[in-house]
Design a protein around this motif. Structure first.
Motif: not given
Lengths: 410, 410
Positions: B101-128
């Motif tokens: 909730d408190k996050t304004d910006l999510v920096v996604t530095g996970i290598v490879g396809c493993a970053g896909l699901l958390p990235t989608l979570s950030a998008i769904r939560a409306g995060k930049d």
């Protein structure tokens, strides 16, 4: 926005003027030429009038008006179809074209200080300006800037270097203020780098410059331009003048304006932002692009022009300028730092010295010496907040002093 | 705008993650780290938690949570002063941090396809999002783009090339739409050029590549990066993946995305506008600048970082890429053009093939052959409009098929 932009061209038979008219021909649905001014090249002017059918035309030399009129009447194939433009002359005539009611954008391609008064007329009439006449800002920055603020005119740089900076600045937090010039805060912009080809003598030694002829100095390696500016490139005074122009256009102090020698003239200039990121604008060395950008701004028009291919160029090189070989640069920096009437003296002395060189009255290496002398003498009469008359006065004085020195030495 | 931006870092112990945290330390008045996720590097994670005092921390491997907890308790110098972060684990844990909730910006530095699901979570939560994980877009572009549109999340590219393009685009008429991606009209933008250093083998002959070892392939001449991406640089697959990433980020068709070899890695990429003007972003090869720009955008922060000096570099060189020596580029272009699930197969096959190479199970030159094989087989099962499950399925399948082929050949 109107679909067709009306353009007036000051100095239509010069290098900038002819290229502006070529662009207008290339994009007939975007631009309509409504006003022209020229000096003495009646042959070309008559052809331009026939092609563009402007509403008003002014001749700087009013005594040529009868001849222009008779030529237009003779050449008019069908008088019932082609309406002849209103003709006018002298400085009043130039001012009339510059402030012509129907004009949206005035392209000022008049070389030297002669462009100052019509440029001011355009500003006072609230016209947007494509500024290729850098002398206007250099000599009269202290007068031009307040007038811009008052009238709301927008000053779009047509010089390739300043266009590069202007293009790069479009996306910075500072871009909205770009035309407000000196004194404004610059949160995004930290420094600019003007690139310089090095001019005709970039591969000459300082010693060899003593032998430089007019022919040598008027052959530019990259850019096809007028004679005066080609000599200014060879002395690097052109770059020095651009430093002062950039100071007024972008409101940067002189320690944040740098020159870098880049012989290929592909990177047209660069900006360095606060975070150390550098943005650059690149293209072939061709004035048509910066002129077009002034005309289309803030839009971009599709052109069929040759696209830049860096793999064809293979390499871009860079080095620091040689201040000993090119004393004009330092003369410009120090005139700029002094401010007030000093840049006007620098500019007028340079125009006169280059003219004397082109007439083969002085040597190439005497150009900076003459300018330095004029600036040195002017220090005692420096006026920090000059009005227009005072600027015109020092301009006149500086030319006189150069002519006197040349006469005495010959 | 809040004065302090709250940042969550996915993959905090990796190359992008550690640099993001360095920036946060360098600008404590601008950024506050509220969330971290990491894989297995507990030593570094504990130090990061002690330095940044985040609110929530997730471990990809949930089984390590008890150890992390006990280390934090042991190391806490004064429990009454330092509040321990909430700890969580597994994919659920990563998703929680990504949508915190408190996050304004999510920096996604996970290598490879493993970053896909958390990235989608950030998008769904409306995060930049600051996207350093290019695989997310490459594999799942058809799923990510509609989600972005729905939530209003803004995808800021942290890849240096895409950051260069993003920076150059700020001033184009098109810039407002830059995050809307495919299908939008692009009035200002005509083409982009991604620069490529040429990687570890840029001076090797095609023949010599047969002998390339893991050590050879993981020594990048310009950029300090993780192992997987350094191998991707050596095969030029990294550039191929960036082509697909650019297609999704900037909405350009593949014929308008080009690669140019630029060994000095100073021009990070270029855009060509409709009128033929080219804008470029330049800087030292250092990921900190593109990461910072994601964090500060649309502002520019003042940094004391070394300024670019082109006179030190002296020359920038350019050449066309050698498609025979680097088959991965063409594999990426053709997977991108096919679209649907094909880029996901390309990406997964590449990740697995590089992994097999790093384990010394296959030769360097076998990497493109393996990927080509997987893409070829997938053609019969191509899904043009896949959903997330279908993307994850082909991702799994492509890894399997590479492992099978390697097993059979050994």
């Amino acid at each position: 926005m109107k679909s067709v932009k009306s353009i007036s061209v000051l100095g239509s038979t010069g290098s900038i003027g002819t290229q502006t008219l070529q662009i207008a021909e290339e994009f007939p649905e975007q631009f309509k030429v409504v006003g022209l001014t020229a000096g003495r090249n009646l042959d070309l002017l008559v052809r331009q009038i026939q092609t563009h059918n402007p509403e008003i035309v002014a001749l700087a030399d009013a005594s040529l008006l009868p001849e222009l009129k008779s030529r237009l009447n003779d050449n008019s194939p069908n008088e019932s179809q082609t309406k002849l433009p209103q003709l006018t002359g002298g400085i009043e005539g130039l001012n009339t074209v510059a402030g012509w009611d129907k004009t949206d954008l005035v392209v000022t391609g008049i070389v030297g200080c002669a462009g100052l008064l019509p440029t001011l007329s355009a500003i006072r009439a609230g016209k947007d300006l494509a500024l290729a006449n850098k002398e206007t800002l250099i000599a009269a920055g202290p007068v031009v800037l307040p007038e811009l603020k008052k009238s709301g005119s927008r000053l779009l740089p047509a010089d390739s270097e300043h266009s590069a900076i202007f293009q790069c600045l479009q996306g910075t937090p500072w871009a909205d203020n770009a035309r407000l010039s000196t004194g404004i805060p610059t949160p995004g912009l930290r420094r600019i780098q003007l690139t310089a080809s090095g001019g005709a003598f970039r591969d000459w030694s300082t010693k060899d410059l003593e032998q430089a002829t007019v022919k040598d100095a008027t052959s530019h390696p990259n850019w096809s331009m007028g004679k005066k500016i080609t000599v200014d490139s060879a002395t690097l005074m052109n770059k020095g003048l651009e430093v002062i122009e950039a100071h007024y256009l972008f409101g940067l102090e002189y320690e944040h304006i740098e020159i870098v020698i880049h012989p290929q003239s592909i990177i047209h200039s660069m900006i360095e932002l606060a975070d150390s990121s550098v943005l650059a604008q690149l293209g072939w060395p061709d004035m048509k692009l910066p002129i077009l950008y002034c005309m289309s701004w803030p839009r971009r028009l599709h052109t069929p022009w040759e696209r830049l291919d860096l793999t064809k160029i293979e390499k871009l090189t860079f080095k620091s300028p040689d201040t000993e070989k090119y004393p004009c640069m330092q003369l410009a920096y120090s005139a700029g730092r002094i401010g007030g009437t000093m840049p006007a003296v620098l500019n007028a002395a340079n125009e006169e010295a280059v003219d004397q060189f082109l007439k083969e009255k002085i040597q190439f290496i005497e150009i900076p010496k003459m300018i330095e002398r004029a600036c040195e003498i002017h220090k005692r009469d420096l006026n920090i907040k000059p009005n227009l008359d005072e600027i015109l006065e020092v301009d006149f004085w500086a030319r006189e002093i150069i002519r006197e020195v040349v006469k005495k030495n010959s």
